[in-house]
Design an enzyme around this catalytic site. Structure first.
Site, PDB file in Angstrom:
ATOM      1  N   GLU A  67      43.807 -24.495  -2.169  1.00 30.08           N
ATOM      2  CA  GLU A  67      44.273 -23.965  -0.897  1.00 30.08           C
ATOM      3  C   GLU A  67      45.771 -24.177  -0.691  1.00 30.08           C
ATOM      4  OE1 GLU A  67      40.120 -23.784  -0.925  1.00 30.08           O
ATOM      5  OE2 GLU A  67      41.386 -25.535  -1.285  1.00 30.08           O
ATOM      6  N   HIS A 109      31.298 -26.388   6.254  1.00 27.71           N
ATOM      7  CA  HIS A 109      31.402 -24.930   6.305  1.00 27.71           C
ATOM      8  C   HIS A 109      31.293 -24.401   7.731  1.00 27.71           C
ATOM      9  CE1 HIS A 109      30.046 -25.826   2.207  1.00 27.71           C
ATOM     10  NE2 HIS A 109      30.620 -24.692   1.829  1.00 27.71           N
TER      11      HIS A 109
END
Length: 334
Positions: A57, A126
């Site tokens: 990321e 998540h």
């Protein structure tokens, strides 16, 4: 269209309109994204315009900052908002400050797309709602659509914006209104749920809230999935509530909030993120500062709880009909 299709359409349009737009991220190319938001875009626009990245990321966002400074308009995807934390340094220290630090010589016109929030039983890693982190950071814009129509228009405006935009997509409503809240006729004021999406290019200005239901008893400030939950509660509550979908958290449409609360005299804030230091605290402070002498009751908040995301108790964690209705009754009793 559902929201996934509207986002895909917006990306398709901008890739065709502007050769400087590129889409990058984990699995966004050949596979079309974990939620299929980029399906078919690589095949249509080529591997140099829509391409996969390693699972890094900080690398994805770091590359996007450089692309923006070079003159491109990258649209990086972070597969889940929970994974965005390794990229905070690039977002906060580089993208957000680049225009100011370079005295306007460089900008970071990048739009960071990411699914956020719960509702798919994704567990603690998540399902997070980290919008408050980014609204706290000067130089970043934060956008959260609640309907497919808004998702397309806001995403196009975000890509065209010359500043970095965090574009959070509520995955609980990716594929349409969720079951359990829409098994009733919509009220006359709800002409449609935002799934009627025009073909072709259109944009919705960032920083403009939308009154999705006019009312006179109380103002309800919300965004994302909570817009739909609140609409369902109000439909059963017998209260003439004005529902304001903020759409853009930063820049915030303070004028619409102020006008609404001064007219209704009451304010309820609903969001999915944790309560302490959540964006609702900023909203409450803004309402108190600007509307104090018009308030007939204290500002109330209904939020997620101050706990790690509870996978097994996901639906108890969400602000739901019972908690929202209870808050409305409390406000109206004053």
């Amino acid at each position: 269209m559902n929201m996934i299709e509207a986002i895909n359409d917006a990306l398709d349009i901008m890739l065709a309109r502007d050769p400087d737009v590129v889409v990058l991220g984990e699995d966004v190319g050949y596979f079309g994204g974990v939620f299929r938001a980029t399906a078919g875009l690589q095949e249509k626009h080529g591997k140099t315009r829509v391409f996969d990245t390693p699972i890094t990321e900080c690398g994805i966002i770091g590359v996007a900052v450089g692309m923006g400074a070079y003159g491109m308009r990258p649209v990086p995807e972070i597969q889940f908002a929970d994974y965005i934390y390794p990229a905070l340094d690039q977002l906060v220290s580089e993208a957000a400050r680049l225009r100011y630090r370079s005295a306007g010589d460089f900008i970071a016109p990048m739009t960071v797309r990411s699914p956020f929030g719960g509702g798919i039983f994704g567990g603690q890693t998540h399902s997070q709602s980290p919008e408050g982190i980014f609204t706290h950071c000067s130089g970043l814009k934060t956008v959260i659509p609640a309907t497919p129509y808004d998702a397309k228009g806001l995403l196009i405006a975000a890509i065209e914006d010359n500043d970095p935009v965090i574009f959070f997509e509520p995955k609980r409503i990716y594929n349409g209104p969720f079951s359990g809240y829409y098994d009733r006729p919509v009220e006359p004021w709800a002409k449609h749920d935002g799934s009627v999406v025009p073909e072709g290019y259109y944009r919705i200005e960032l920083g403009k809230a939308k009154i999705v239901r006019p009312g006179s008893d109380v103002t309800i400030l919300c965004y994302g999935t909570m817009v739909h939950v609140v609409q369902a509660v109000v439909a059963d509550a017998g209260i003439d509530a004005e529902i304001v979908d903020l759409r853009t958290l930063m820049p915030l449409d303070v004028a619409t909030i102020e006008e609404s609360v001064k007219r209704t005299g009451r304010c309820l804030i609903v969001h999915e993120a944790t309560r302490t230091s959540g964006f609702g605290a900023e909203l409450a402070a803004t309402v108190q500062e600007r509307c104090f002498y018009h308030l007939e009751a204290p500002v109330e908040r209904v939020t997620g709880f101050d706990t790690p995301y509870p996978h097994s108790l996901e639906w108890a964690y969400f602000p739901g009909p019972v908690r929202i209705a209870t808050a409305l009754e409390k406000i109206m009793r004053v």
